[in-house]
Write an enzyme that holds these catalytic residues in place. Sequence first.
Site, PDB file in Angstrom:
ATOM      1  N   GLU A 109      -1.526  -9.197   3.435  1.00 30.07           N
ATOM      2  CA  GLU A 109      -1.439  -9.748   4.800  1.00 30.07           C
ATOM      3  C   GLU A 109      -2.801 -10.134   5.376  1.00 30.07           C
ATOM      4  O   GLU A 109      -2.893 -11.042   6.195  1.00 30.07           O
ATOM      5  CB  GLU A 109      -0.706  -8.774   5.732  1.00 30.07           C
ATOM      6  CG  GLU A 109      -1.438  -7.482   6.104  1.00 30.07           C
ATOM      7  CD  GLU A 109      -1.268  -6.344   5.081  1.00 30.07           C
ATOM      8  OE1 GLU A 109      -0.956  -6.632   3.908  1.00 30.07           O
ATOM      9  OE2 GLU A 109      -1.485  -5.175   5.468  1.00 30.07           O
ATOM     10  N   CYS A 118       0.835  -1.202   0.000  1.00 30.45           N
ATOM     11  CA  CYS A 118       0.000   0.000   0.000  1.00 30.45           C
ATOM     12  C   CYS A 118       0.874   1.258   0.000  1.00 30.45           C
ATOM     13  O   CYS A 118       1.481   1.549  -1.017  1.00 30.45           O
ATOM     14  CB  CYS A 118      -0.998  -0.045   1.151  1.00 30.45           C
ATOM     15  SG  CYS A 118      -2.463   0.927   0.789  1.00 30.45           S
ATOM     16  N   HIS A 128      -3.570  -5.129   0.341  1.00 34.50           N
ATOM     17  CA  HIS A 128      -2.998  -5.679   1.576  1.00 34.50           C
ATOM     18  C   HIS A 128      -3.042  -7.207   1.560  1.00 34.50           C
ATOM     19  O   HIS A 128      -4.021  -7.800   2.024  1.00 34.50           O
ATOM     20  CB  HIS A 128      -3.788  -5.171   2.783  1.00 34.50           C
ATOM     21  CG  HIS A 128      -3.633  -3.719   3.037  1.00 34.50           C
ATOM     22  ND1 HIS A 128      -2.758  -3.204   3.959  1.00 34.50           N
ATOM     23  CD2 HIS A 128      -4.237  -2.657   2.465  1.00 34.50           C
ATOM     24  CE1 HIS A 128      -2.828  -1.887   3.957  1.00 34.50           C
ATOM     25  NE2 HIS A 128      -3.724  -1.520   3.063  1.00 34.50           N
TER      26      HIS A 128
HETATM   27  N1  GLN Z   1      -2.041   6.640   2.714  1.00 35.53           N
HETATM   28  C1  GLN Z   1      -2.112   5.886   1.507  1.00 35.53           C
HETATM   29  C2  GLN Z   1      -3.449   6.044   0.801  1.00 35.53           C
HETATM   30  O1  GLN Z   1      -4.408   6.449   1.400  1.00 35.53           O
HETATM   31  C3  GLN Z   1      -1.802   4.418   1.764  1.00 35.53           C
HETATM   32  C4  GLN Z   1      -2.798   3.731   2.647  1.00 35.53           C
HETATM   33  C5  GLN Z   1      -2.302   2.448   3.235  1.00 35.53           C
HETATM   34  O2  GLN Z   1      -1.097   2.199   3.299  1.00 35.53           O
HETATM   35  N2  GLN Z   1      -3.213   1.623   3.747  1.00 35.53           N
HETATM   36  O3  GLN Z   1      -3.560   5.748  -0.358  1.00 35.53           O
END
Ligand code: GLN
Length: 537
Positions: A512, A384, A510
């Site tokens: 995970e 992310c 994600h």
């Molecule tokens: N802050 C980033 C976004 O909003 C990544 C979010 C995250 O790592 N879950 O796109």
Amino acid sequence: MGTTKYIFVTGGVSSSLGKGIIAASLAKLLQARGYRVAIQKLDPYINVDPGTLNPYEHGECYVTDDGAETDLDLGHYERFLNVPTSQANNVTTGRIYQSVIEKERRGEFLGKTVQVIPHITNEIKERIQILGNSGDYDIVITEIGGTVGDIESLPYIESVRQLKWELGNGNTLFIHLTLIPYLSAARELKTKPTQHSVKTLMESGIQADILVCRTEHELSEDLRAKLALFCNVEKDAVIESIDASTIYDVPNMMLEEGLDRIALRKLHLDQNVQPNLEQWNNFLQRHKNPKGNVRVGLIGKYVELQDSYKSILEAFIHAGATNEVAVEVVSIHSEFIDTKNIENELKGLDGILVAPGFGERGIEGKIEAVRYARENDLPFLGICLGMQMAVIEYARNILGLKGANSTEMDVNTPYPVIDLMEEQKHITKKGGTMRLGAWKCDLKEGSIVSGIYQKQSILERHRHRYEYNNKYRDLLENAGLKATGINPDTGLVEIVEIPAHPWFVGVQYHPEYKSTVANPHPLFVGFVAAAFKHSKQ
Ligand code: GLN
């Protein structure tokens, strides 16, 4: 199979005793005996969901396929049971009140005074029975967050008291998890706090059926007898839960103590089928007998609190077992990494994972860590925000786009290689408004990821507002950072890779959240394998 049976798990004496692990372990044992089991968490706080909470407050925010932002205990449920959870598996006081107040505004209680009893308690009871009424489960285990005696949990305790009578004899069961402290000066385990907490529960009309006692030392027969006598439970219903070296040992420990057998007996269910834990024990065997080890760096800004990256740490355990290696995760604070100390901070690592996150703090350190991994042929996984930092690093250091950034960190950047998603631009509310849950992603043939997943199309869980800016795609791809995973409906770039690097993958989603004991996540398995290969060079 007749009606759904309900097991309620409460906690006493102290918080953080591991109600989630006990609930998940019991569920695992019941599932291994052939029952269809669901677990649910009731959280007594007033936030509608934990999505707006800082990880320092509440640990990781876990995300389900249907896009619910939930308590991290749901992660344990999925990892143990290998059954996906949903919106219905996590209920908060905020959500309960929101729903009751909306009903009041619609006029559903017209003429009546809306009160905790019966309106709030009815709403809670309804939420508890959603999973049971679906017909998909034989047993629903409901974990009540907080500690008995807290003001916040009273409506939940009252609701389950009512349910006990409504559902009838033999259809509900109450498990109370408590702490038996050890006084080293007296060299004695003490039962008094447990007696008090069982009594507090009784004041709300609930008699615990089973006591699960967290302890650092074995409970003697005498002590078990004493607890049974004072707390009004049968002696074999006093269950010892001694500190374990891994949470994955707890199902076997509970099996040995007979927790599942006693629960089934009290619910008038068949106890004759023995649990089949073959696959589980196979995993444990590999987890505990590694043939090698790897050190991976976890670069994040919430590293002081282990719970902030719970699912990532667990995914490493699953992937380690698959590879039969022990994965040592070295937590490194991104805020304290810079060009001068990077070599020192990251030396000796076999792989680098740059963690998800929000906001500006610590991002320059993350970008430095990406550069280090890229330049030193060190296996790299960006998740992310970690993927977004990989794109920024490439734009700055390979394309020479000075000041390239995400508009999350710098709205005036000359090169917004990561930008707010179009559909986010008119959103002002913060709660539950990110791009959440499972979205489709098509994989490019011949890429690292298509080899890893052995599929052409995947579904992975998301939680973000910003995205790869497709305006820079040609530039980035021509320079060697390939987009190898694309959302087929929107064209959003979900995965980037550097084919010229031994193993460099950044993912917008994600992985995970979907790693379980039965199904370790292929990306983590691949990353650990690459790190192990690196360690041998
Ligand atoms: N802050 C980033 C976004 O909003 C990544 C979010 C995250 O790592 N879950 O796109």
